[in-house]
Design an enzyme around this catalytic site. Structure first.
Site, short mmCIF file in Angstrom:
data_model
loop_
_atom_site.label_atom_id
_atom_site.label_comp_id
_atom_site.label_asym_id
_atom_site.label_seq_id
_atom_site.Cartn_x
_atom_site.Cartn_y
_atom_site.Cartn_z
N HIS A 65 -0.54 -5.58 5.88
CA HIS A 65 0.18 -6.44 6.83
C HIS A 65 -0.65 -6.74 8.09
O HIS A 65 -0.35 -7.69 8.81
CB HIS A 65 1.56 -5.86 7.18
CG HIS A 65 1.55 -4.73 8.15
ND1 HIS A 65 1.23 -3.45 7.80
CD2 HIS A 65 1.83 -4.69 9.48
CE1 HIS A 65 1.33 -2.67 8.86
NE2 HIS A 65 1.68 -3.39 9.90
N GLU A 68 -0.93 5.12 17.76
CA GLU A 68 0.53 4.97 17.77
C GLU A 68 1.13 6.04 18.65
O GLU A 68 0.62 7.17 18.70
CB GLU A 68 1.07 5.13 16.35
CG GLU A 68 0.61 4.02 15.42
CD GLU A 68 1.31 4.11 14.08
OE1 GLU A 68 2.30 3.40 13.89
OE2 GLU A 68 0.88 4.91 13.24
N LYS A 119 -1.26 -10.48 10.90
CA LYS A 119 -1.07 -10.55 12.36
C LYS A 119 -1.92 -11.67 12.94
O LYS A 119 -3.10 -11.81 12.59
CB LYS A 119 -1.46 -9.21 13.01
CG LYS A 119 -0.51 -8.06 12.66
CD LYS A 119 -0.91 -6.78 13.37
CE LYS A 119 -0.12 -5.59 12.83
NZ LYS A 119 1.11 -5.29 13.53
N LYS A 141 0.83 -1.19 0.00
CA LYS A 141 0.00 0.00 0.00
C LYS A 141 0.87 1.25 0.00
O LYS A 141 2.03 1.13 0.38
CB LYS A 141 -0.92 0.00 1.22
CG LYS A 141 -0.17 0.02 2.55
CD LYS A 141 -1.11 0.23 3.68
CE LYS A 141 -0.97 1.60 4.25
NZ LYS A 141 0.20 1.84 5.07
N HIS A 151 -5.98 -0.89 6.89
CA HIS A 151 -5.98 -1.70 8.12
C HIS A 151 -7.32 -1.65 8.88
O HIS A 151 -7.87 -2.67 9.27
CB HIS A 151 -4.88 -1.25 9.08
CG HIS A 151 -3.51 -1.17 8.47
ND1 HIS A 151 -3.08 -2.02 7.49
CD2 HIS A 151 -2.47 -0.34 8.70
CE1 HIS A 151 -1.84 -1.71 7.14
NE2 HIS A 151 -1.45 -0.69 7.86
C1 BG6 Z 1 1.71 1.13 8.24
C2 BG6 Z 1 1.56 2.62 8.20
O1 BG6 Z 1 0.87 0.52 7.31
O2 BG6 Z 1 1.41 0.64 9.54
C3 BG6 Z 1 2.41 3.28 9.26
O3 BG6 Z 1 1.93 3.11 6.92
C4 BG6 Z 1 2.16 2.66 10.62
O4 BG6 Z 1 2.17 4.69 9.30
C5 BG6 Z 1 2.26 1.15 10.54
O5 BG6 Z 1 3.11 3.19 11.53
C6 BG6 Z 1 1.90 0.50 11.85
O6 BG6 Z 1 2.12 -0.87 11.77
P1 BG6 Z 1 2.15 -1.75 13.09
O7 BG6 Z 1 2.26 -3.14 12.61
O8 BG6 Z 1 3.34 -1.28 13.88
O9 BG6 Z 1 0.88 -1.46 13.82
#
Ligand code: BG6
Length: 514
Positions: free
Chosen positions: A207, A245, A211, A177, A269
């Site tokens: 991704h 985050e 998970k 993406k 996501h």
């Molecule tokens: C990514 C985003 O898809 O997912 C990022 O582009 C984000 O901005 C990341 O920080 C977070 O991934 P995870 O697996 O750490 O929650």
């Protein structure tokens, strides 16, 4: 003929497959060609995931990894980069013998994407690997590059014949993406990709679907009798999906500017989490069934209006995070003049019999109070409480919270009697934690997804229809925000702009403070 339950492309129907599910699934002869190999994602996620798969014995003996980038490097230089990335980021301990075997199959091709000569060289490297390493003409092309570069690379793959397979061979393309910027550009992108690769050869990486805890939503819902009867508007009051985050832009201002929280995270996501939470039971876990149900539920997902009141966006200013003073987003290099949001929240309805009238609140942001991703299903209050009011003043609503990360597990909140002579009822929680219930540690999302690419198992990859439906849901919000002023400020380390609180309060609810 294929064995029962096994398709020619390697996909295994779990209902018909008679193999022991505990046996590892090992990829057949193949190679991976990575474009954008010097980028962050490649170093932090892809290279370590390849090593971890090798360490778990899930890659074929002659596995090959080819890097392509505009660097004056040879194979050794590239192997060094992979080595350092693995040392720093791999999940499993570094073992010399694993590395020695893996590094034998590492190759590098220097060049830019518009350089025909470099792609001709890549073609001969790939065919040499088929001879030397026995990769058998099976190759995955991983595009870890800005989408603007996709057409150039895809054209090269078509021109050189690299995208074309012979007989039983396979050629697959993996796309990271963002899948476009809006619905229109997503369609254009898809046309470009589908000119070169057929849909079953396209693996779009979200991704989150790799998970363990996200896949557990399906196990929780469809392997149990306990939850499904109450998983509907008769019992559920609303659903909150949060991806918070604590990090800021982490050096990604260039990528993030003009994209923002809604495109970066909600479009993919969070809408995927919503789909898994709200979809109907699939017939089985075949890619068609699973994706078919997600497509149905995304088709029924609608924004709640008016958008002024049912959405919120913000961007962080300087503040305190974990005892450290952090800068605001406008002080980030490369972001000074940006109007891009770092926080986004939307209200959605799923217009089906199951979910009519149940709002789904989605929010995500950078530099929030704490790193947490969860799906919280909040239940209606009991229709009648045969207690005196004073006995239940501290009783909230029942909740089932699926912890995606970092607290991986499931928590159920319900009322319980406080010990003592009075009938006082207060909220308590019952916890399932992956870390204590299982001894195995979870593979990284990229490990699982890369292996699935090599096995040709597409269930965990969104199809184009899902991508387009997600843009169709989000586009009106993006257009609405584009007409407005700047995003509302929020201090780093807090839970987002006050507009997000107004948004959910307007619907008579309140955000959880995880
Ligand atoms: C990514 C985003 O898809 O997912 C990022 O582009 C984000 O901005 C990341 O920080 C977070 O991934 P995870 O697996 O750490 O929650």
């Amino acid at each position: 003929m294929n064995a029962p339950g096994r398709a020619s492309d390697g996909w295994v129907n779990p209902l018909l497959d008679d193999r022991d599910k505990r046996l590892p699934r090992i990829a057949g002869p193949c190679g991976v060609i990575v474009f954008g190999v010097t980028g962050d994602l490649s170093r932090k996620k892809l290279m370590p995931a390849i090593y971890d798969l090798a360490a778990r014995g899930l890659l074929p003996p002659g596995f090959a990894l080819v890097g392509f980038a505009r660097r004056e490097w040879d194979n050794e230089n590239f192997a060094e980069l992979v080595h350092d990335a693995v040392r720093e980021h791999a999940r499993t301990p570094f073992r010399e013998e694993i590395w020695a075997r893996l590094s034998e199959g590492i190759r590098f091709v220097p060049g830019s994407f518009d350089d025909d000569g470099a792609f001709d060289k890549l073609t001969s490297v790939v065919s040499d690997l088929d001879q030397e390493r026995g990769t058998g003409g099976n190759h995955a092309f991983y595009l870890s590059i800005p989408p603007a570069m996709f057409p150039v690379v895809l054209k090269q793959l078509a021109r050189t014949g690299l995208a074309t397979r012979d007989g039983d061979q396979w050629r697959r393309v993996v796309i990271e993406k963002p899948f476009g910027h809006d619905l229109r550009s997503a369609r254009e992108l898809n046309e470009i990709v589908s000119d070169v690769f057929s849909e079953e050869s396209v693996f779009r990486i979200d991704h989150y679907l790799g998970k363990e805890t996200v896949q557990n939503i399906l196990a929780l819902r469809f392997a149990n009798q306990l939850y499904e009867p109450i998983w509907n508007s008769n019992y559920v009051d609303h659903v909150q999906i949060t991806m918070a985050e604590d990090i800021g832009l982490a050096g990604r201002a260039g990528y993030y500017d003009g994209i923002g929280a809604a495109r970066d995270v909600i479009q993919n996501h969070l809408l995927q989490l919503l789909a898994l939470t709200a979809m109907e039971e699939p017939l089985c876990f075949s890619p068609e069934s699973l994706r078919g149900e997600k497509i149905k539920v995304l088709s029924a997902t609608k924004l709640v209006e008016p958008l002024d009141e049912t959405t919120a966006r913000g961007r962080y200013t300087a503040g305190w995070q974990g005892g450290t003073k952090v800068i605001g987003v406008l002080e980030e290099p490369g972001f000074q003049d940006s109007t891009t949001e770092t926080f986004a929240a939307v209200t959605l309805n799923v217009d089906t019999r199951r979910w009519a009238g149940v709002p789904f609140f989605l929010r995500t942001g950078k530099r929030l109070g704490r790193r947490v991703t969860e799906v919280a299903v909040i239940f209606k209050r009991a229709p009648h409480l045969p207690f005196e009011k004073t006995m239940t003043t501290e009783l909230g609503q029942n909740a089932l919270v699926i912890g995606i990360q970092p607290d991986e597990g499931v928590t159920i909140r319900f009322g319980s009697k406080v010990p003592g002579t009075a009938m006082e009822v207060r909220d308590v929680t019952m916890d399932f934690r992956y870390g204590t219930a299982f001894t195995e540690s979870s593979p990284e999302a990229y490990e699982r997804l890369l292996l699935d690419v090599l096995l040709g198992a597409p269930s965990l990859f969104p199809v184009n229809a899902e991508v387009e439906l997600s843009w169709a849901i989000l586009d009106p919000v993006l257009e609405h925000w584009a007409k407005q002023d700047r995003p509302e400020p929020y201090a780093a380390g807090t839970w987002g702009p006050s507009g997000a609180d107004r948004m959910i309060a307007g619907a008579g609810r309140a955000w959880r403070r995880p």
